[in-house]
Design an enzyme around this catalytic site. Structure first.
Site, short mmCIF file in Angstrom:
data_model
loop_
_atom_site.label_atom_id
_atom_site.label_comp_id
_atom_site.label_asym_id
_atom_site.label_seq_id
_atom_site.Cartn_x
_atom_site.Cartn_y
_atom_site.Cartn_z
N GLU A 1 0.83 -1.21 0.00
CA GLU A 1 0.00 0.00 0.00
C GLU A 1 0.86 1.26 0.00
O GLU A 1 0.50 2.25 -0.65
CB GLU A 1 -0.95 -0.01 1.20
CG GLU A 1 -1.83 -1.24 1.31
CD GLU A 1 -2.61 -1.56 0.03
OE1 GLU A 1 -2.94 -0.63 -0.74
OE2 GLU A 1 -2.89 -2.76 -0.20
N GLU B 1 -1.87 -2.49 -9.92
CA GLU B 1 -1.83 -3.63 -9.00
C GLU B 1 -0.73 -4.63 -9.35
O GLU B 1 -0.01 -5.10 -8.48
CB GLU B 1 -3.19 -4.31 -8.94
CG GLU B 1 -4.28 -3.45 -8.33
CD GLU B 1 -4.00 -2.99 -6.91
OE1 GLU B 1 -3.07 -3.52 -6.28
OE2 GLU B 1 -4.72 -2.10 -6.43
#
Length: 898
Positions: free
Chosen positions: A298, A320
């Protein structure tokens, strides 16, 4: 919950939004039952048409444009608000209300344990206020939060805190400004009574930044490791990619109710508490490792996802896949940190093995099923269904292949070029590849990545057939690679384009009959020490190596250089030789996995034919060679001695009989336990970790090997194993050892012993929700668990279907990871699945859709199982009011799989 007819969204139909929204000002008057949101948008027309905004489960109070009431000049049609008559520039002010307390979907603004949280990716912002809820609309946000000060003392949002004030009515307010433009999916707020841990550090440019980890009161003692992981991630990104934290503060907040693992909102990351809270007594080695990896993931999104974001949701792997690759590299570096060269190399291999195991267990099956899609999908009905192993894990492998082709130094240059071109923009996967290609072309004149781009547009797992030919007279060895990739998913429907060859970097080594590496000199004079990287860009190609005296044993796809399935006709002797001698540790592990797969599948066929189970002595000796080999560290041996999972094994079966397969795998484990009992006992004793607990890779590796050895002894019902497991459970000083002993007892011990320790475990940890999740999971996956057992556990006071972690720990684990109980011949497991999918769909469609995936490959099973699966799928699809999320999953399962 949306129950309208699903509409297919297609990538080819993308159009830019016809307005720029330079700034967004949001004012929240927070109340759990009724929150008012006032939004002020500065809009500028850039195209044709009215201003169309998205909204869901909102009460519209008022609309003003440039200070004037716009009543009569706007329309609300379902989930859209359309404003006509705007000038070239306008200030649009909208007041709306939402009800966070009633939001069981946990998307948008919701309340968990008395705390406000948000989750906006992918399309949750529309549940907060009316807005063009798409990632290519990037704006600068200023946010004002107001709430009762006693109930909600902390008021957090993105960016930097610029002002706080007490109000006359017992409330207070906080003003936040984010200096960077962002899409609305990165918006976040948190408000509640929270405790926190913080540290300050200086970035490489000398700026002082504040790092904070927030959690519910009483849990602050479990956030130290999370904060340290964040510090390590910040430093690593500076060292590895010269990327610096760009805000004055960076916050992480732990939420008990959260649909995902975590969310990378700019400067205010919201995490599932499972990936923040840990101490030795309540968290395992796997938990500590996951916390570091997810926090790294993150944080790394701050650049790969936030500073440069996705133009549309078809480009999801742009952020991602790239960021999973970055967190994998971060974890590998952290595992190797401080070790000598040999130990560091082994630690990196362990990480590579773990990543590949995950890929094969989750993504390979997905790539062969009805939901198969490229890492950049061409269409979807519900974007929440495409947060998949393909987008994440296979996406990471596609990034890794680019690093392999460019070299790590070239990849770093390519990433810098990507940021130089696109910082502050919403872009596409093609933009990323173009930046990499610019560097690749510099270093490889006349070459490009045009064939490589097919990894983004074609689904499925390529198969590479390897043929070895040796000419003793010329001392030449010719290696032929031939690739194929069958149509999968929607590619099987009429009109789909034909598949084209992929660009596959294929790493290979050659060993002689004694297992010694051979120098690899190609006919063109190119020579490498022991590993050649062959680039396959056509359907088949050949490479010739000189000075090879005898037919070699090939070491194939070293370090898993591409996400493909290798087809080569190894003999058992060759696999055993690779297990003992291959200098590439990954390939050595792979040889053992192939040998074990061959043995277990053959025994499963024999079992189905009614023949008795017997484990061949050569296989036992191959396993002994790894268990007792000198010079191998414990973490690597633990991986090398772990049998392939049932999910991985099932991919090699024409029709899957999960109960027979699980039984044979258990019998194989038990036979190894009995045959090598003395060696397993020695491994238990040699890998004790006295002293204070540490999650460092060396200590974790020793525990992994010790607990694997104990589980194998228990599976073999070896004398004294139960007493040893009970002793370890009672005296353990860390959760890893205690939980491992408990797992062995529950799965392989006597019923009275397992019942005692399960009761004791709950008594000890009933006040820790994350440990209670472990307690539920152990029982959900236990070999003796039935539907009736699980239904009984659902009545336990600690269980709630509304909490995603609790649902995953019991319902999901039973349906996905208990072959004995779920796949009973009476179909009770499938009927249970249907009831829980529908129950969850009424609460949280995103979670329900993930459970629905449990049966999406029903046609792969033996007929006596596939038919009842098909029946319950049809039952779910015909249910009135089914969400779009679940409708897409079950419809594709029935229509494409069949």
């Amino acid at each position: 919950m949306r129950t309208d007819t699903p509409v297919t969204i297609r990538r080819q139909n993308y159009l830019p939004f016809p307005y720029d929204i330079a700034t967004v000002r949001l004012e929240f008057d927070l109340d759990p039952a009724d929150t008012q949101v006032r939004s002020q948008l500065e809009v500028r027309r850039t195209g044709e048409g009215p201003l169309v905004l998205n909204g869901e489960d909102l009460e519209l109070v008022s609309v003003q444009v440039d200070g004037r009431d716009w009543a009569g000049r706007y329309q609300v049609d379902g989930d859209t608000l359309t404003l006509d008559g705007l000038g070239t520039q306008a200030r649009v002010e909208i007041v709306s209300r939402c009800r966070p307390e009633a939001n069981s979907a946990l998307m948008g603004l919701y309340v968990s344990n008395g705390v406000f949280f948000t989750q906006c990716e992918a399309e949750g912002f529309r549940r907060i206020t009316w807005f063009p809820d798409r990632p290519d609309v990037m704006s600068r946000y200023s946010v004002v939060l107001r709430a009762d000060k006693k109930r909600f003392p902390q008021l957090l949002s993105n960016g930097n805190l610029v002002k706080q004030a007490d109000l006359a009515d017992g409330r207070h307010e906080a003003h936040w400004e984010d200096p960077f433009p962002k899409p609305c999916y990165l918006f976040a707020l948190v408000a509640g009574a929270l405790t926190w841990r913080e540290s300050r550090m200086r970035t490489r440019s000398g700026r002082e930044v504040l790092l904070q980890v927030y959690s519910d009161p009483g849990s602050e003692g479990k956030t130290q490791y999370a904060l340290e992981s964040l510090e390590r991630a910040v430093r690593w990104d500076e060292r590895r990619f010269s990327l610096e934290l760009d805000l004055d503060r960076f916050m992480i907040v732990a939420a008990r109710d959260f649909n995902m693992g975590a969310m990378e909102n700019k400067g205010l990351n919201i995490f599932n508490a499972a990936y923040v809270l840990a101490d030795p007594e309540s968290a395992t080695d796997a938990n500590f490792s996951a916390i570091e990896a997810v926090i790294g993931h993150e944080y790394f999104h701050n650049w790969t996802g936030n500073r440069v974001t996705c133009r549309d949701w078809f480009q999801l792997s742009l952020k991602e896949g790239l960021t999973v690759f970055r967190d994998q590299e971060f974890t590998a570096d952290m595992m190797a940190q401080g070790l000598d060269a040999q130990a560091a190399a082994s630690a990196r291999t362990v990480k590579r093995i773990d990543d590949v195991v995950t890929l094969r267990a989750a993504q390979f099956p997905e790539d062969a099923g009805p939901m198969a899609h490229p890492i950049r999908p061409e269409s979807y009905q519900e974007i929440g269904n495409f947060y998949t192993a393909t987008v994440y894990e296979k996406g990471a492998e596609v990034i890794r292949m680019q690093q392999t082709l460019l070299t790590p130094a070239g990849f770093t240059r390519g990433l810098a070029e990507y940021f130089r071109r696109h910082d502050g923009q919403a872009v596409t996967c093609d933009d990323f590849v173009a930046a990499m290609e610019s560097v690749y072309a510099q270093d490889h004149p006349g070459r490009d990545l045009s064939v490589f781009r097919r990894w983004y547009s074609q689904a499925g797992t390529p198969r590479v057939r390897v043929t070895i030919e040796h000419d003793a007279a010329t001392r030449r060895c010719t290696v032929t690679l031939a690739q194929r990739c069958e149509p999968v998913g929607v590619e099987r429907l009429p009109g789909a384009p034909a598949k084209q060859p992929f660009h596959i970097p294929f790493a290979i080594g050659l060993l002689d009959a004694q297992g010694r590496p051979l120098p690899l000199k190609q006919a063109d004079g190119h020579e490498v020490r022991d590993t050649a990287l062959l680039e396959l860009t056509t359907e088949h190609a050949q490479w010739t190596f000189e000075n090879i005296d005898a037919r070699p044993v090939p070491s194939l796809l070293r370090d898993f250089s591409a996400p493909v399935i290798v087809e080569y006709d190894y003999t058992d002797h060759e696999l055993a030789l690779l297990m003992r001698h291959d200098g590439n540790a990954f390939a050595r592990w792979e040889a053992g996995q192939q040998l074990a797969t061959r043995v277990i599948l053959a025994a499963t066929r024999e079992r189905q034919e009614g023949r008795p189970f017997a484990l061949h002595r050569d296989f036992i000796e191959a396993w002994r060679s790894v268990l007792t080999a000198p010079g191998l560290d414990a973490a690597y041996r633990a991986r090398a001695l772990t049998l392939p999972s049932e999910k991985t094994l099932a991919e090699h079966m024409a029709k899957v009989d999960p109960v027979a397969l699980a039984a044979v795998r258990d019998e194989t484990l038990g036979a190894l336990g009995r045959a090598l009992a003395d060696d397993w006992r020695a491994a238990v004793q040699a890998n004790q970790t006295p002293g204070d607990y540490s999650p460092d890779p060396i200590s974790a590796g020793k525990r992994a090997l010790k607990n694997l050895a104990l589980a194998t002894l228990m599976a073999g019902r070896v004398d004294g194993a139960t007493e040893q497991a009970l002793g370890q459970y009672d005296t353990a000083r860390n959760m890893t050892d205690r939980l491992s002993a408990l797992s062995s007892l529950v799965n392989f011990g006597a019923a009275d012993a397992s019942a005692r320790v399960l009761a004791d475990f709950y008594e000890r940890w009933q006040d820790d929700p994350l440990v209670v999740d472990k307690w539920f999971t152990l029982q959900a996956t236990a070999r003796g668990t039935t539907v009736q057992t699980v239904e009984g556990l659902m009545t336990h006071p600690a269980f709630s279907l509304r909490n995603p972690n609790r649902a995953r720990s019991l319902v999901f684990q039973f349906c996905l990871n208990n072959p004995y109980g779920f796949h009973r011949a009476d179909g009770s497991g499938y009927r249970y699945w249907a009831s829980q999918v529908l129950a969850l769909d009424a609460l949280n469609p995103e979670i329900a859709a993930r459970l629905a995936r449990a049966l999406d490959r029903w046609v792969r099973y033996v007929p006596e199982l596939s038919e009842p699966m098909r029946q319950v799928l049809q039952q779910v699809r015909s249910h009135p009011g089914l969400s779009r999320n679940v409708t897409e999953i079950v419809s594709k399962a029935l229509e494409i799989a069949a």
